[in-house]
Design a protein around this motif. Sequence first.
Motif, PDB file in Angstrom:
ATOM      1  N   ILE A  71      37.306  26.234  37.352  1.00 58.26           N
ATOM      2  CA  ILE A  71      36.256  25.223  37.448  1.00 58.26           C
ATOM      3  C   ILE A  71      35.929  24.853  38.900  1.00 58.26           C
ATOM      4  O   ILE A  71      34.817  24.453  39.214  1.00 58.26           O
ATOM      5  N   ASP A  72      36.899  25.018  39.807  1.00 58.49           N
ATOM      6  CA  ASP A  72      36.692  24.706  41.217  1.00 58.49           C
ATOM      7  C   ASP A  72      36.184  25.910  42.014  1.00 58.49           C
ATOM      8  O   ASP A  72      35.983  25.815  43.228  1.00 58.49           O
ATOM      9  N   GLY A  73      36.009  27.056  41.352  1.00 54.28           N
ATOM     10  CA  GLY A  73      35.522  28.252  42.039  1.00 54.28           C
ATOM     11  C   GLY A  73      36.613  29.091  42.672  1.00 54.28           C
ATOM     12  O   GLY A  73      36.326  29.986  43.460  1.00 54.28           O
ATOM     13  N   ASN A  74      37.870  28.809  42.340  1.00 54.62           N
ATOM     14  CA  ASN A  74      38.987  29.587  42.880  1.00 54.62           C
ATOM     15  C   ASN A  74      39.285  30.767  41.957  1.00 54.62           C
ATOM     16  O   ASN A  74      39.211  30.643  40.730  1.00 54.62           O
ATOM     17  N   TRP A  75      39.654  31.904  42.573  1.00 56.93           N
ATOM     18  CA  TRP A  75      39.981  33.095  41.780  1.00 56.93           C
ATOM     19  C   TRP A  75      41.083  32.798  40.776  1.00 56.93           C
ATOM     20  O   TRP A  75      42.066  32.151  41.101  1.00 56.93           O
ATOM     21  N   ARG A  76      40.943  33.295  39.573  1.00 57.47           N
ATOM     22  CA  ARG A  76      42.039  33.229  38.591  1.00 57.47           C
ATOM     23  C   ARG A  76      43.114  34.239  38.972  1.00 57.47           C
ATOM     24  O   ARG A  76      44.293  33.982  38.819  1.00 57.47           O
ATOM     25  N   ASP A  77      42.682  35.412  39.460  1.00 63.02           N
ATOM     26  CA  ASP A  77      43.600  36.442  39.949  1.00 63.02           C
ATOM     27  C   ASP A  77      42.990  37.016  41.221  1.00 63.02           C
ATOM     28  O   ASP A  77      42.080  37.843  41.171  1.00 63.02           O
ATOM     29  N   VAL A  78      43.481  36.579  42.351  1.00 63.17           N
ATOM     30  CA  VAL A  78      42.892  36.956  43.636  1.00 63.17           C
ATOM     31  C   VAL A  78      42.928  38.475  43.867  1.00 63.17           C
ATOM     32  O   VAL A  78      42.110  39.014  44.600  1.00 63.17           O
ATOM     33  N   PHE A  79      43.843  39.177  43.214  1.00 64.33           N
ATOM     34  CA  PHE A  79      44.000  40.615  43.433  1.00 64.33           C
ATOM     35  C   PHE A  79      43.247  41.475  42.419  1.00 64.33           C
ATOM     36  O   PHE A  79      43.291  42.699  42.501  1.00 64.33           O
ATOM     37  N   SER A  80      42.556  40.868  41.475  1.00 67.38           N
ATOM     38  CA  SER A  80      41.873  41.630  40.439  1.00 67.38           C
ATOM     39  C   SER A  80      40.747  42.493  41.029  1.00 67.38           C
ATOM     40  O   SER A  80      39.907  42.010  41.790  1.00 67.38           O
ATOM     41  N   ALA A  81      40.728  43.756  40.640  1.00 65.12           N
ATOM     42  CA  ALA A  81      39.655  44.659  41.059  1.00 65.12           C
ATOM     43  C   ALA A  81      38.327  44.272  40.420  1.00 65.12           C
ATOM     44  O   ALA A  81      37.269  44.704  40.875  1.00 65.12           O
ATOM     45  N   TYR A  82      38.365  43.446  39.382  1.00 67.20           N
ATOM     46  CA  TYR A  82      37.141  43.044  38.681  1.00 67.20           C
ATOM     47  C   TYR A  82      36.454  41.833  39.296  1.00 67.20           C
ATOM     48  O   TYR A  82      35.350  41.478  38.866  1.00 67.20           O
ATOM     49  N   HIS A 122      29.790  43.995  45.195  1.00 69.25           N
ATOM     50  CA  HIS A 122      30.530  44.926  44.337  1.00 69.25           C
ATOM     51  C   HIS A 122      30.900  44.208  43.046  1.00 69.25           C
ATOM     52  O   HIS A 122      31.574  43.183  43.083  1.00 69.25           O
ATOM     53  N   ALA A 123      30.433  44.761  41.924  1.00 71.08           N
ATOM     54  CA  ALA A 123      30.759  44.243  40.593  1.00 71.08           C
ATOM     55  C   ALA A 123      31.155  45.474  39.775  1.00 71.08           C
ATOM     56  O   ALA A 123      30.314  46.085  39.132  1.00 71.08           O
ATOM     57  N   VAL A 124      32.405  45.857  39.879  1.00 73.89           N
ATOM     58  CA  VAL A 124      32.894  47.094  39.258  1.00 73.89           C
ATOM     59  C   VAL A 124      32.324  47.232  37.858  1.00 73.89           C
ATOM     60  O   VAL A 124      32.424  46.299  37.077  1.00 73.89           O
ATOM     61  N   PRO A 125      31.673  48.343  37.542  1.00 73.76           N
ATOM     62  CA  PRO A 125      31.481  49.606  38.257  1.00 73.76           C
ATOM     63  C   PRO A 125      30.152  49.721  38.998  1.00 73.76           C
ATOM     64  O   PRO A 125      29.689  50.827  39.274  1.00 73.76           O
ATOM     65  N   ILE A 143      30.828  46.760  29.594  1.00 74.27           N
ATOM     66  CA  ILE A 143      31.334  48.012  30.173  1.00 74.27           C
ATOM     67  C   ILE A 143      32.800  47.862  30.549  1.00 74.27           C
ATOM     68  O   ILE A 143      33.617  48.737  30.272  1.00 74.27           O
ATOM     69  N   ARG A 144      33.135  46.750  31.176  1.00 72.41           N
ATOM     70  CA  ARG A 144      34.528  46.536  31.588  1.00 72.41           C
ATOM     71  C   ARG A 144      35.471  46.489  30.400  1.00 72.41           C
ATOM     72  O   ARG A 144      36.566  47.026  30.468  1.00 72.41           O
ATOM     73  N   LYS A 145      35.054  45.870  29.316  1.00 74.06           N
ATOM     74  CA  LYS A 145      35.909  45.827  28.121  1.00 74.06           C
ATOM     75  C   LYS A 145      36.151  47.219  27.573  1.00 74.06           C
ATOM     76  O   LYS A 145      37.244  47.517  27.090  1.00 74.06           O
TER      77      LYS A 145
END
Length: 168
Positions: A29-40, A57-60, A163-165
């Motif tokens: 909600i504050d705009g912080n990454w849920r997983d800072v290392f996620s390639a997604y 970049h928004a894989v793919p 696509i990601r799913k």
Amino acid sequence: MANPNKAKGTSWESAVRDYMNRALGLVDIDGNWRDVFSAYNVRRPAQEGSADVGDVHAVPFILECKNVKSPAVPTFLRQAEVEARNAGFPYGVAVVKVPRQNVRRGKVHFSVRTWTRVRKELGLSSRRTWDRYEFTASLRGLDTSKWYFTTDVEQFTRMVNHIRKGRR
């Protein structure tokens, strides 16, 4: 930033990135990454070297974001596809700001070739893809290299999620 056009472009790129990250549930909600290392995570890469790798970049996908009065969509699409190759991504699209509209109403343009490849990756018929993601066509003249399909940022973000799913 001394160049006002560069500032407009950077603002548009950031707005697209932020919208997609929120809509895809990649930030809290504050705009912080849920997983800072996620390639997604949707990111604006630092430009390094002579080979441009796109604005967002928004894989793919590589997104070539434009905030201009007179869009030259076929040119933007060629640029996006070159930048996708430079970055090692399979797809490049152009994302053009619509004046006085929310970011989710920005226009996302696909070349016919990219649209067909994405549709096949999703396993959808042309009609189903067309309807599901609310595409429209620009088919000007007989030169198919100038034809393109368009949806908006909101529908495009849904497509990226689907696509990601399928890739996981």
